[in-house]
Write a protein that holds these residues in place. Structure first.
Motif, PDB file in Angstrom:
ATOM      1  N   ASP A  44      51.493  30.489  -6.533  1.00 38.30           N
ATOM      2  CA  ASP A  44      50.609  31.146  -7.478  1.00 38.30           C
ATOM      3  C   ASP A  44      50.113  30.124  -8.498  1.00 38.30           C
ATOM      4  O   ASP A  44      50.835  29.191  -8.853  1.00 38.30           O
ATOM      5  N   ILE A  45      48.923  30.319  -8.982  1.00 37.83           N
ATOM      6  CA  ILE A  45      48.327  29.387  -9.935  1.00 37.83           C
ATOM      7  C   ILE A  45      49.132  29.304 -11.237  1.00 37.83           C
ATOM      8  O   ILE A  45      49.061  28.312 -11.954  1.00 37.83           O
ATOM      9  N   ASP A  46      49.937  30.335 -11.512  1.00 41.59           N
ATOM     10  CA  ASP A  46      50.753  30.360 -12.727  1.00 41.59           C
ATOM     11  C   ASP A  46      52.137  29.748 -12.532  1.00 41.59           C
ATOM     12  O   ASP A  46      52.889  29.619 -13.500  1.00 41.59           O
ATOM     13  N   ASP A  47      52.488  29.381 -11.308  1.00 38.52           N
ATOM     14  CA  ASP A  47      53.786  28.757 -11.050  1.00 38.52           C
ATOM     15  C   ASP A  47      53.867  27.403 -11.757  1.00 38.52           C
ATOM     16  O   ASP A  47      52.854  26.739 -11.988  1.00 38.52           O
ATOM     17  N   ALA A  48      55.078  27.005 -12.066  1.00 34.79           N
ATOM     18  CA  ALA A  48      55.303  25.725 -12.755  1.00 34.79           C
ATOM     19  C   ALA A  48      54.803  24.540 -11.922  1.00 34.79           C
ATOM     20  O   ALA A  48      54.327  23.546 -12.476  1.00 34.79           O
ATOM     21  N   ILE A  49      54.866  24.657 -10.622  1.00 41.47           N
ATOM     22  CA  ILE A  49      54.449  23.561  -9.745  1.00 41.47           C
ATOM     23  C   ILE A  49      52.931  23.355  -9.762  1.00 41.47           C
ATOM     24  O   ILE A  49      52.439  22.293  -9.409  1.00 41.47           O
ATOM     25  N   ALA A  50      52.197  24.367 -10.216  1.00 42.57           N
ATOM     26  CA  ALA A  50      50.735  24.288 -10.218  1.00 42.57           C
ATOM     27  C   ALA A  50      50.221  23.151 -11.091  1.00 42.57           C
ATOM     28  O   ALA A  50      49.224  22.511 -10.764  1.00 42.57           O
ATOM     29  N   GLU A  51      50.896  22.873 -12.194  1.00 43.87           N
ATOM     30  CA  GLU A  51      50.449  21.786 -13.065  1.00 43.87           C
ATOM     31  C   GLU A  51      50.614  20.437 -12.369  1.00 43.87           C
ATOM     32  O   GLU A  51      49.719  19.597 -12.409  1.00 43.87           O
ATOM     33  N   ASP A  52      51.774  20.236 -11.711  1.00 38.48           N
ATOM     34  CA  ASP A  52      51.963  18.998 -10.945  1.00 38.48           C
ATOM     35  C   ASP A  52      50.925  18.905  -9.830  1.00 38.48           C
ATOM     36  O   ASP A  52      50.365  17.832  -9.591  1.00 38.48           O
ATOM     37  N   ALA A  53      50.695  20.017  -9.162  1.00 36.55           N
ATOM     38  CA  ALA A  53      49.724  20.043  -8.069  1.00 36.55           C
ATOM     39  C   ALA A  53      48.328  19.689  -8.569  1.00 36.55           C
ATOM     40  O   ALA A  53      47.571  18.999  -7.886  1.00 36.55           O
ATOM     41  N   LYS A  54      48.000  20.150  -9.764  1.00 36.28           N
ATOM     42  CA  LYS A  54      46.689  19.848 -10.351  1.00 36.28           C
ATOM     43  C   LYS A  54      46.521  18.343 -10.540  1.00 36.28           C
ATOM     44  O   LYS A  54      45.502  17.766 -10.148  1.00 36.28           O
ATOM     45  N   TYR A  55      47.530  17.698 -11.127  1.00 37.64           N
ATOM     46  CA  TYR A  55      47.439  16.251 -11.373  1.00 37.64           C
ATOM     47  C   TYR A  55      47.427  15.458 -10.061  1.00 37.64           C
ATOM     48  O   TYR A  55      46.686  14.479  -9.927  1.00 37.64           O
ATOM     49  N   ILE A  56      48.226  15.892  -9.113  1.00 31.26           N
ATOM     50  CA  ILE A  56      48.253  15.202  -7.815  1.00 31.26           C
ATOM     51  C   ILE A  56      46.915  15.355  -7.109  1.00 31.26           C
ATOM     52  O   ILE A  56      46.385  14.397  -6.532  1.00 31.26           O
TER      53      ILE A  56
END
Length: 113
Positions: A44-56
């Motif tokens: 989900d876009i609100d998951d904590a991993i989404a921020e890392d995924a955004k930068y990657i």
């Protein structure tokens, strides 16, 4: 006389064809935005991993762009960009990021090796 004229036209055609193909600029085939790519993930876009995924994802897009830009420059620049791309792909794998939208780009770059 006809052979000479035909040979001249053939030579001109081949030269024009090569010059046009030499000027073809390769660019990123994936036209999705970072947000669209993030929406296409299993998390989900609100998951904590989404921020890392955004930068990657931003790093991946930036490095692929860099590779396309340096293709017409020195081979040393291409090697450096390829090494950076490999490091980014490790990060992609670590968080199980779906990058299928970059398949065409990655296949093209793999063909350069």
């Amino acid at each position: 006389m006809n052979k000479l004229l035909l040979l001249s036209f053939l030579t001109l055609f081949v030269c024009v064809n090569f010059s046009l193909n030499a000027q073809v600029q390769n660019d990123l085939k994936c036209k999705m935005t970072v947000e669209e790519i993030l929406r296409d993930q299993s998390f989900d876009i609100d998951d904590a991993i989404a921020e890392d995924a955004k930068y990657i994802t931003q790093d991946l897009i930036s490095e692929l762009d860099s590779i396309y830009i340096v293709l017409n420059t020195s081979s040393e620049d291409v090697i450096i960009s390829m090494e950076k791309l490999e490091a980014i792909l490790v990060r992609v794998k670590d968080i199980n990021l779906n990058i299928s939208m970059f398949d065409s780009d990655l296949e093209f770059i793999e063909g350069l090796k």
